[in-house]
Scaffold this active site. Structure first.
Site, PDB file in Angstrom:
ATOM      1  CG  ASP A   1       9.359   7.683  -0.168  1.00  0.00           C
ATOM      2  OD1 ASP A   1       9.800   7.593  -1.098  1.00  0.00           O
ATOM      3  OD2 ASP A   1       8.083   7.724   0.244  1.00  0.00           O
TER       4      ASP A   1
ATOM      5  CG  HIS B   1       3.590   1.625   3.438  1.00  0.00           C
ATOM      6  ND1 HIS B   1       2.572   0.850   3.028  1.00  0.00           N
ATOM      7  CD2 HIS B   1       4.229   2.113   2.393  1.00  0.00           C
ATOM      8  CE1 HIS B   1       2.615   1.144   1.859  1.00  0.00           C
ATOM      9  NE2 HIS B   1       3.608   1.885   1.383  1.00  0.00           N
TER      10      HIS B   1
ATOM     11  CG  HIS C   1       2.432   8.882  -2.933  1.00  0.00           C
ATOM     12  ND1 HIS C   1       2.774   7.590  -2.666  1.00  0.00           N
ATOM     13  CD2 HIS C   1       1.676   8.785  -3.937  1.00  0.00           C
ATOM     14  CE1 HIS C   1       2.891   6.675  -3.650  1.00  0.00           C
ATOM     15  NE2 HIS C   1       1.842   7.627  -4.487  1.00  0.00           N
TER      16      HIS C   1
END
Ligand code: CMC
Length: 384
Positions: free
Chosen positions: A321, A264, A225
């Site tokens: 990210d 994802h 995450h």
């Protein structure tokens, strides 16, 4: 129930709807993201973190007077209680910054008279406090590790500016503040992601907002995450030079390793937030800082390789990210603060979801299918 009598199990609750919400739409097929109907591109272009916090907490954009009042409320809440500042100053310098942040939020609750008041008004006051103080706490963690200690927040600055001020003790550069503000806005909300969901699970027992946020911070920490941003930069450092990228990625994939910052659960296409952050990398290619230029080239080379190998064929694309590392490095933000900054930006989303869920609260209690033995014979310890 399946033919074998076993219920169908959705590992990781994949594809399971558990509630309704108008806060955020993640369109994983088309790569679109909306906060209260506003596309992320529109907000990135026209809005700012504070205004988006208002939007998420109130369900609509503020007018000028409302935004000014909201900013004043945030400014007033910016200083940390002495006990929280002390905890951050005294925490071991090698402690995980997310552990320090999680502990800081727990201690904040001890000094908040609203902590266990679950009325709407108290929850809004706590949300504003948390939005303001998480950014201060992350700045304080950075300042304490930088050796300058706890720099008292400057209430004249917004979340991004004040973060830099507490990190360095210096008045921040306006362009750096603008870039960080955009990063905070892009991370502010993302529907029922793992950390938001864990916050809701805690809240659904009719616990309190601080407990929910503490759960969410613990959940965000993991590299699947929020921890992926730091892990992606560490990978870029391990790659070292752009020309090493192909061998590194090929070896990693051959060894069944995941490439952090890709893939994802919902997006099976390019994450729209990553697209916006990538625009910044195009500027960083011309940076005067060699380290930033090098990281940028590695990131762009890895992106191209991964898309060629796993993009259309496997639905594995860059996520939010992946590109943060070069951007934050350019801003002078150390890698250990990436995930704490993610928490400081996601806090309005966490609070908005918890407050919304409480309006039609139902305990979250799924089932697990028991596949063990029954009536197992108990053997006394002396005979085992
Ligand atoms: N690199 C290489 N292979 C991958 C990656 C990756 N980053 N992500 C998924 N895969 C492969 C995975 O190995 C698996 O392959 P196989 O079917 O051959 O075993 C397949 O894709 C499905 O992966 P999964 O992990 O079961 O799928 P998921 O829906 O649970 O994945 C994910 C979501 C985010 C956990 C995963 O893509 C991942 O671990 N990515 C790396 C960590 C990361 O970047 N996390 C940040 C997510 S976005 C922002 C946030 O939430 O904080």
């Amino acid at each position: 129930m399946q033919d074998n009598g076993k219920p169908k199990i959705e590992l990781g609750l994949e594809g399971v709807y558990f509630t309704e919400s108008g806060i955020c739409k993640v369109d994983g097929v088309n790569g679109r993201l909306y906060y209260y109907g506003y596309s992320i591109e529109t907000l990135a272009e026209n809005s700012n973190f504070e205004e988006v916090c208002y939007l998420l907490l109130n369900g609509r954009l503020p007018n000028a007077a409302e935004l000014s009042g909201f900013r004043n409320s945030l400014a007033q809440e910016r200083p940390l209680p002495d006990e929280v500042a002390g905890l951050i100053e005294d925490s071991p310098k090698d402690a995980h910054p997310m552990d320090v942040l999680r502990s800081a939020v727990s201690v904040m609750a001890l000094y908040d008279p609203d902590a266990n008041d679950n009325s709407d008004a108290a929850n809004m006051r706590k949300s504003i406090r948390l939005v303001s103080r998480l950014a201060s706490a992350v700045g304080a963690i950075g300042g304490c590790r930088n050796g300058i200690g706890y720099v008292k927040p400057d209430s004249s600055m917004g979340a991004a500016g004040n973060f830099f001020y507490m990190l360095t003790g210096k008045k921040p550069d306006a362009e750096a503040v603008k870039v960080l503000d955009l990063m905070l806005l892009l991370h502010a909300e993302h529907s029922s992601n793992a950390s938001t969901f864990s916050g809701i699970v805690t809240a659904a027992t009719l616990s309190d907002l601080y407990s929910a946020v503490t759960s969410a911070i613990g959940t965000l920490k993991g590299p699947l995450h929020g921890g992926a941003d730091q892990a992606a930069l560490e990978m870029m450092h391990a790659i070292g030079r752009p020309e090493n990228t192909e061998v590194y990625i090929n070896d990693a994939l051959a060894g069944k390793k995941k490439i952090m910052g890709f893939g994802h659960r919902v997006y099976k296409t390019y994450d729209p937030r990553a697209r916006i952050i990538k625009n910044r990398l195009e500027i960083l290619q011309g940076s005067a800082n060699e380290e930033v230029r090098n990281l940028t080239s590695i990131a762009l080379a890895a992106e191209k390789l991964m898309i060629d190998k796993l993009g259309s064929s496997h639905g594995i694309w860059p996520n939010v990210d992946f590109f943060s590392g070069p951007v934050y490095t350019d801003l002078g933000i150390p890698d250990y603060l990436f995930t704490p900054l993610f928490a400081a930006s996601r806090i309005p989303g966490w609070c908005a979801h918890v407050m919304q869920y409480w309006k039609s609260n139902r305990l979250v209690r799924p089932l697990e299918y028991y596949n063990g033995e029954l009536d197992t014979q108990y053997v006394p310890i002396s005979q085992r």
